[in-house]
Write a protein that holds these residues in place. Structure first.
Motif, PDB file in Angstrom:
ATOM      1  N   PRO A   1     -15.626   8.849   6.775  1.00  0.00           N
ATOM      2  CA  PRO A   1     -15.169   9.352   5.468  1.00  0.00           C
ATOM      3  C   PRO A   1     -13.798  10.002   5.543  1.00  0.00           C
ATOM      4  CG  PRO A   1     -16.827  10.822   6.387  1.00  0.00           C
ATOM      5  CD  PRO A   1     -16.752   9.642   7.308  1.00  0.00           C
ATOM      6  N   ILE A   2     -12.932   9.631   4.621  1.00  0.00           N
ATOM      7  CA  ILE A   2     -11.591  10.185   4.584  1.00  0.00           C
ATOM      8  C   ILE A   2     -11.565  11.545   3.905  1.00  0.00           C
ATOM      9  CG2 ILE A   2     -10.869   9.188   2.370  1.00  0.00           C
ATOM     10  CD1 ILE A   2      -8.182   8.526   3.792  1.00  0.00           C
ATOM     11  N   ALA A   3     -12.597  11.837   3.124  1.00  0.00           N
ATOM     12  CA  ALA A   3     -12.721  13.104   2.411  1.00  0.00           C
ATOM     13  C   ALA A   3     -14.160  13.589   2.558  1.00  0.00           C
ATOM     14  CB  ALA A   3     -12.360  12.925   0.937  1.00  0.00           C
ATOM     15  N   PRO A   4     -14.428  14.859   2.265  1.00  0.00           N
ATOM     16  CA  PRO A   4     -15.798  15.355   2.408  1.00  0.00           C
ATOM     17  C   PRO A   4     -16.797  14.542   1.590  1.00  0.00           C
ATOM     18  CG  PRO A   4     -14.287  17.166   2.034  1.00  0.00           C
ATOM     19  CD  PRO A   4     -13.498  15.914   1.822  1.00  0.00           C
TER      20      PRO A   4
ATOM     21  N   TRP B   1      -5.870  20.899   5.072  1.00  0.00           N
ATOM     22  CA  TRP B   1      -6.449  19.764   4.342  1.00  0.00           C
ATOM     23  C   TRP B   1      -6.585  18.578   5.282  1.00  0.00           C
ATOM     24  CZ3 TRP B   1      -3.007  15.764   1.752  1.00  0.00           C
ATOM     25  CH2 TRP B   1      -3.783  14.735   1.193  1.00  0.00           C
ATOM     26  N   GLN B   2      -5.512  18.237   5.979  1.00  0.00           N
ATOM     27  CA  GLN B   2      -5.487  17.120   6.908  1.00  0.00           C
ATOM     28  C   GLN B   2      -4.681  17.531   8.142  1.00  0.00           C
ATOM     29  OE1 GLN B   2      -5.910  13.346   6.011  1.00  0.00           O
ATOM     30  NE2 GLN B   2      -7.138  13.897   4.265  1.00  0.00           N
TER      31      GLN B   2
ATOM     32  N   PRO C   1      -9.536   6.230   9.026  1.00  0.00           N
ATOM     33  CA  PRO C   1      -9.065   6.631   7.693  1.00  0.00           C
ATOM     34  C   PRO C   1      -7.746   7.382   7.795  1.00  0.00           C
ATOM     35  CG  PRO C   1     -10.841   8.069   8.405  1.00  0.00           C
ATOM     36  CD  PRO C   1     -10.719   7.001   9.458  1.00  0.00           C
ATOM     37  N   LEU C   2      -6.774   7.003   6.978  1.00  0.00           N
ATOM     38  CA  LEU C   2      -5.420   7.550   7.060  1.00  0.00           C
ATOM     39  C   LEU C   2      -4.910   7.928   5.680  1.00  0.00           C
ATOM     40  CD1 LEU C   2      -4.024   4.652   9.264  1.00  0.00           C
ATOM     41  CD2 LEU C   2      -4.726   6.890  10.120  1.00  0.00           C
TER      42      LEU C   2
ATOM     43  N   PHE D   1      -4.503  12.665   9.180  1.00  0.00           N
ATOM     44  CA  PHE D   1      -5.846  12.283   9.593  1.00  0.00           C
ATOM     45  C   PHE D   1      -6.851  13.321   9.080  1.00  0.00           C
ATOM     46  CE2 PHE D   1      -2.757  10.598  12.456  1.00  0.00           C
ATOM     47  CZ  PHE D   1      -3.199   9.326  12.763  1.00  0.00           C
ATOM     48  N   PRO D   2      -8.024  12.892   8.661  1.00  0.00           N
ATOM     49  CA  PRO D   2      -8.997  13.848   8.137  1.00  0.00           C
ATOM     50  C   PRO D   2      -9.465  14.825   9.204  1.00  0.00           C
ATOM     51  CG  PRO D   2     -10.000  11.681   8.410  1.00  0.00           C
ATOM     52  CD  PRO D   2      -8.528  11.507   8.636  1.00  0.00           C
ATOM     53  N   CYS D   3      -9.656  16.069   8.803  1.00  0.00           N
ATOM     54  CA  CYS D   3     -10.227  17.071   9.699  1.00  0.00           C
ATOM     55  C   CYS D   3     -11.292  17.878   8.954  1.00  0.00           C
ATOM     56  CB  CYS D   3      -9.136  17.985  10.255  1.00  0.00           C
ATOM     57  SG  CYS D   3      -8.206  18.930   9.026  1.00  0.00           S
TER      58      CYS D   3
END
Length: 405
Positions: A9-12, A324-325, A346-347, A376-378
């Protein structure tokens, strides 16, 4: 370790991760959030919050709003909706506000300055606030990337005349934004419900996004039949309309996402965020969200340390910053992007699409950042295996690029 993870997933996305307590005895205390900055109105997106803020500022046709040249295109339509003109100012190579260029672009019609806290890292807000006060300029603090955190002991969002935020970037919801003001009352803003269709869409889309990424398998099994019936009903409804009418039906249920885009739907300006989204925000463990985002950011920072052809956009992660990222500045972004995209990583390429006419001539640093920064998602919903896989893919891509060069 898996070789391919296209569903990362790129977002929560909705799972238990956002609702458990903080991990470990040394989990950091929750930094304040933009909701602690002042009076709040929860709306459907960050761009809607921008429109409300500009309306509260009294923007009229002929007025000018200073907008960063390094921007999401979704920041501009609310300015045009007010009848105002966006004027784009330069940023530094580290995305900091170029106040000299802002000063050069001030004119008799300038009414407001929009400042973005990129990727969760606050700008020099005290200096910017003093600059605006000295010139009678209203400040809109864009916290779309910066829901949590503080600057000089005050919550993010406290420094602007108004601040906006995008809750869906930090919480596992389909929609959501916030308008906040530490300096002005928001009593005149009376938000209306979005309707039953919107409420259902917000809840179902949140659940379906979670299921698509392998979360909440028990809930998915329990809802298999009703969701299947919902899909059948929707297909039948669209079959009775042509393609254009079908698109309008979809749009009528919910506004566009608050992610980057050129569209703006004024009819959602006075609608409040969905009940389901607001409940998720209330129940979520904000301490855990902040702790895990910082921890995941540091994992990715450590994975790239010393590797050729890259460096983090920000040299350190200061205390109180909740990212956020993880933004990485790359020497050869196109090659790395192609490798990672093909692997299913995911980028995000923030500002890769900008408002027409905003280019290197407008701001060389803005064009450079839009081209060379890949994020990158974190977020807190990444599990340890997913985070390790993403870090491994990033390392492999950077090393392969170094060998090829």
């Amino acid at each position: 370790m898996r070789a391919h993870r296209p569903s990362l997933p790129i977002a929560p996305v909705l799972s238990r991760a956002s609702f458990s307590g903080p991990q470990g005895r040394h989990a950091a205390a929750r930094p304040p959030s933009v909701l602690d900055a002042g009076q709040v109105r929860m709306v459907t997106s960050g761009r809607v919050a921008i429109a409300l803020a500009l309306r509260q500022m009294g923007l009229q046709p002929g007025d000018e709003v200073l907008v960063p040249a390094y921007h999401s295109p979704s920041m501009v339509p609310p300015v045009l909706w007010c009848g105002a003109t966006p004027v784009f100012y330069r940023v530094g190579a580290d995305a900091s506000v170029d106040l000299d260029d802002v000063a050069a672009k001030l004119g008799p019609a300038t009414r407001a300055l929009m400042v973005t806290n990129y990727f969760g890292f606050p700008q020099a807000l005290q200096t910017i606030r003093a600059f605006c006060d000295a010139r009678g300029l209203q400040l809109l603090e864009d916290c779309a990337h910066c829901f949590f955190g503080q600057y000089r002991g005050k919550p993010v969002g406290s420094w602007g005349d108004y601040a906006i935020a995008s809750s869906m970037k930090f919480f596992p919801t389909y929609e959501g934004g916030a308008l906040v003001s530490a300096r002005h009352r928001l009593d005149a803003i009376v938000l209306q419900p979005g309707g039953l269709g919107f409420e259902a869409k917000a809840a179902l889309a949140t659940l379906e996004n979670s299921f698509a990424h392998g979360r909440l398998p028990v809930v998915r099994a329990l809802l298999r039949l009703p969701l299947g019936l919902k899909d059948m009903a929707w297909r039948a409804l669209k079959a009775r309309h042509n393609a254009g009418a079908g698109a309008s039906i979809k749009t009528s249920l919910a506004p566009a996402s608050s992610d980057s885009g050129f569209d703006f739907e004024p009819r959602w300006v006075d609608k409040r965020s969905a009940w389901f989204s607001r409940v998720i925000m209330k129940l979520a463990s904000t301490r855990r969200i902040c702790t895990l985002r910082r921890r995941h950011y540091l994992v990715l920072e450590d994975a790239t340390r010393g590797l050729p052809g890259c460096r983090p956009l920000f040299p350190t992660l200061p205390e109180g910053v909740v990212p956020w990222q993880f933004p990485l500045l790359l020497d050869d972004p196109e090659s790395i992007f192609e490798r990672l995209h093909a692997a299913g990583v995911p980028l995000v390429r923030f500002a890769h699409a900008r408002w027409p006419g905003v280019d290197a001539a407008t701001c060389a640093n803005g064009a450079m950042l839009a081209q060379r920064v890949i994020a990158f998602p974190c977020h807190q919903e990444l599990n340890p295996d997913e985070l390790a896989w993403m870090a491994d893919q990033l390392q492999q891509a950077l090393l392969a690029q170094a060998v090829a060069a």
